[in-house]
Design a protein around this motif. Sequence first.
Motif, PDB file in Angstrom:
ATOM      1  N   GLU A  34      17.131  89.820  65.440  1.00  0.00           N
ATOM      2  CA  GLU A  34      18.155  89.631  66.471  1.00  0.00           C
ATOM      3  C   GLU A  34      19.436  90.320  66.041  1.00  0.00           C
ATOM      4  O   GLU A  34      19.826  90.217  64.873  1.00  0.00           O
ATOM      5  CB  GLU A  34      18.403  88.134  66.688  1.00  0.00           C
ATOM      6  CG  GLU A  34      19.286  87.827  67.858  1.00  0.00           C
ATOM      7  CD  GLU A  34      19.296  86.339  68.193  1.00  0.00           C
ATOM      8  OE1 GLU A  34      19.571  86.028  69.358  1.00  0.00           O
ATOM      9  OE2 GLU A  34      19.050  85.496  67.309  1.00  0.00           O
ATOM     10  N   ASN A  57      10.948  89.092  68.141  1.00  0.00           N
ATOM     11  CA  ASN A  57      11.999  90.091  68.353  1.00  0.00           C
ATOM     12  C   ASN A  57      12.908  89.664  69.506  1.00  0.00           C
ATOM     13  O   ASN A  57      12.492  89.644  70.658  1.00  0.00           O
ATOM     14  CB  ASN A  57      11.383  91.459  68.644  1.00  0.00           C
ATOM     15  CG  ASN A  57      12.441  92.534  68.773  1.00  0.00           C
ATOM     16  OD1 ASN A  57      13.623  92.297  68.559  1.00  0.00           O
ATOM     17  ND2 ASN A  57      12.019  93.718  69.147  1.00  0.00           N
ATOM     18  N   ARG A  58      14.146  89.340  69.174  1.00  0.00           N
ATOM     19  CA  ARG A  58      15.150  88.990  70.185  1.00  0.00           C
ATOM     20  C   ARG A  58      16.157  90.118  70.377  1.00  0.00           C
ATOM     21  O   ARG A  58      17.182  89.927  71.025  1.00  0.00           O
ATOM     22  CB  ARG A  58      15.864  87.700  69.791  1.00  0.00           C
ATOM     23  CG  ARG A  58      14.940  86.499  69.795  1.00  0.00           C
ATOM     24  CD  ARG A  58      15.694  85.230  69.517  1.00  0.00           C
ATOM     25  NE  ARG A  58      14.778  84.106  69.389  1.00  0.00           N
ATOM     26  CZ  ARG A  58      15.024  83.017  68.708  1.00  0.00           C
ATOM     27  NH1 ARG A  58      16.183  82.870  68.077  1.00  0.00           N
ATOM     28  NH2 ARG A  58      14.139  82.054  68.632  1.00  0.00           N
ATOM     29  N   ASN A  59      15.883  91.275  69.796  1.00  0.00           N
ATOM     30  CA  ASN A  59      16.731  92.449  70.009  1.00  0.00           C
ATOM     31  C   ASN A  59      16.535  92.954  71.442  1.00  0.00           C
ATOM     32  O   ASN A  59      15.547  92.645  72.096  1.00  0.00           O
ATOM     33  CB  ASN A  59      16.358  93.580  69.039  1.00  0.00           C
ATOM     34  CG  ASN A  59      16.780  93.291  67.615  1.00  0.00           C
ATOM     35  OD1 ASN A  59      17.887  92.839  67.368  1.00  0.00           O
ATOM     36  ND2 ASN A  59      15.886  93.558  66.670  1.00  0.00           N
ATOM     37  N   ALA A  60      17.482  93.781  71.900  1.00  0.00           N
ATOM     38  CA  ALA A  60      17.357  94.381  73.228  1.00  0.00           C
ATOM     39  C   ALA A  60      16.256  95.437  73.270  1.00  0.00           C
ATOM     40  O   ALA A  60      15.691  95.710  74.326  1.00  0.00           O
ATOM     41  CB  ALA A  60      18.694  94.998  73.643  1.00  0.00           C
ATOM     42  N   GLY A  61      15.946  96.025  72.121  1.00  0.00           N
ATOM     43  CA  GLY A  61      14.901  97.051  72.026  1.00  0.00           C
ATOM     44  C   GLY A  61      13.868  96.666  70.997  1.00  0.00           C
ATOM     45  O   GLY A  61      13.905  95.577  70.430  1.00  0.00           O
ATOM     46  N   PRO A  62      12.932  97.568  70.716  1.00  0.00           N
ATOM     47  CA  PRO A  62      11.866  97.260  69.750  1.00  0.00           C
ATOM     48  C   PRO A  62      12.398  97.187  68.321  1.00  0.00           C
ATOM     49  O   PRO A  62      13.481  97.678  68.019  1.00  0.00           O
ATOM     50  CB  PRO A  62      10.897  98.432  69.911  1.00  0.00           C
ATOM     51  CG  PRO A  62      11.737  99.546  70.413  1.00  0.00           C
ATOM     52  CD  PRO A  62      12.812  98.914  71.260  1.00  0.00           C
ATOM     53  N   GLU A  63      11.603  96.565  67.464  1.00  0.00           N
ATOM     54  CA  GLU A  63      11.888  96.540  66.029  1.00  0.00           C
ATOM     55  C   GLU A  63      10.575  96.740  65.292  1.00  0.00           C
ATOM     56  O   GLU A  63       9.514  96.378  65.792  1.00  0.00           O
ATOM     57  CB  GLU A  63      12.529  95.223  65.602  1.00  0.00           C
ATOM     58  CG  GLU A  63      12.956  95.191  64.142  1.00  0.00           C
ATOM     59  CD  GLU A  63      13.935  96.294  63.766  1.00  0.00           C
ATOM     60  OE1 GLU A  63      13.468  97.389  63.355  1.00  0.00           O
ATOM     61  OE2 GLU A  63      15.150  96.091  63.884  1.00  0.00           O
ATOM     62  N   PRO A  78      10.797  94.048  72.538  1.00  0.00           N
ATOM     63  CA  PRO A  78      11.795  93.023  72.818  1.00  0.00           C
ATOM     64  C   PRO A  78      11.167  91.821  73.537  1.00  0.00           C
ATOM     65  O   PRO A  78      10.348  91.991  74.439  1.00  0.00           O
ATOM     66  CB  PRO A  78      12.815  93.735  73.706  1.00  0.00           C
ATOM     67  CG  PRO A  78      12.136  94.950  74.222  1.00  0.00           C
ATOM     68  CD  PRO A  78      11.069  95.295  73.250  1.00  0.00           C
TER      69      PRO A  78
END
Length: 112
Positions: A34, A57-63, A78
Amino acid sequence: MNPARLSAAAFAAALLAAPLVAHAEMPTFEVVAENGRFTPETIEVPADTRFRLRLTNRNAGPEEFETTRPFKELVVGPGVTRTTIYPPLKAGTYPFFGEFHPDTAKGQFIAR
């Protein structure tokens, strides 16, 4: 019914269920990606024991969660949660990082 056949059937059922029991007992560690970071950054795992990593994954994009020793990559979109199994690690420290946020998404497994 023949008791010998019943015992064989019970034995076969136990053998089929054994992998499910072993799977359920595997230690599982939760990590959240995140804001370009991993939480927690340090994860203590039992040495010489396989374990499961569950990444949300709480990011706006992939991780991409990555380790080099042992080599593992886990790409997570995401809003997605994925798991992977790690082999037993000898006692020591094993860094991990996020491929898409290399300056901030860093951490380590500590096997004890």
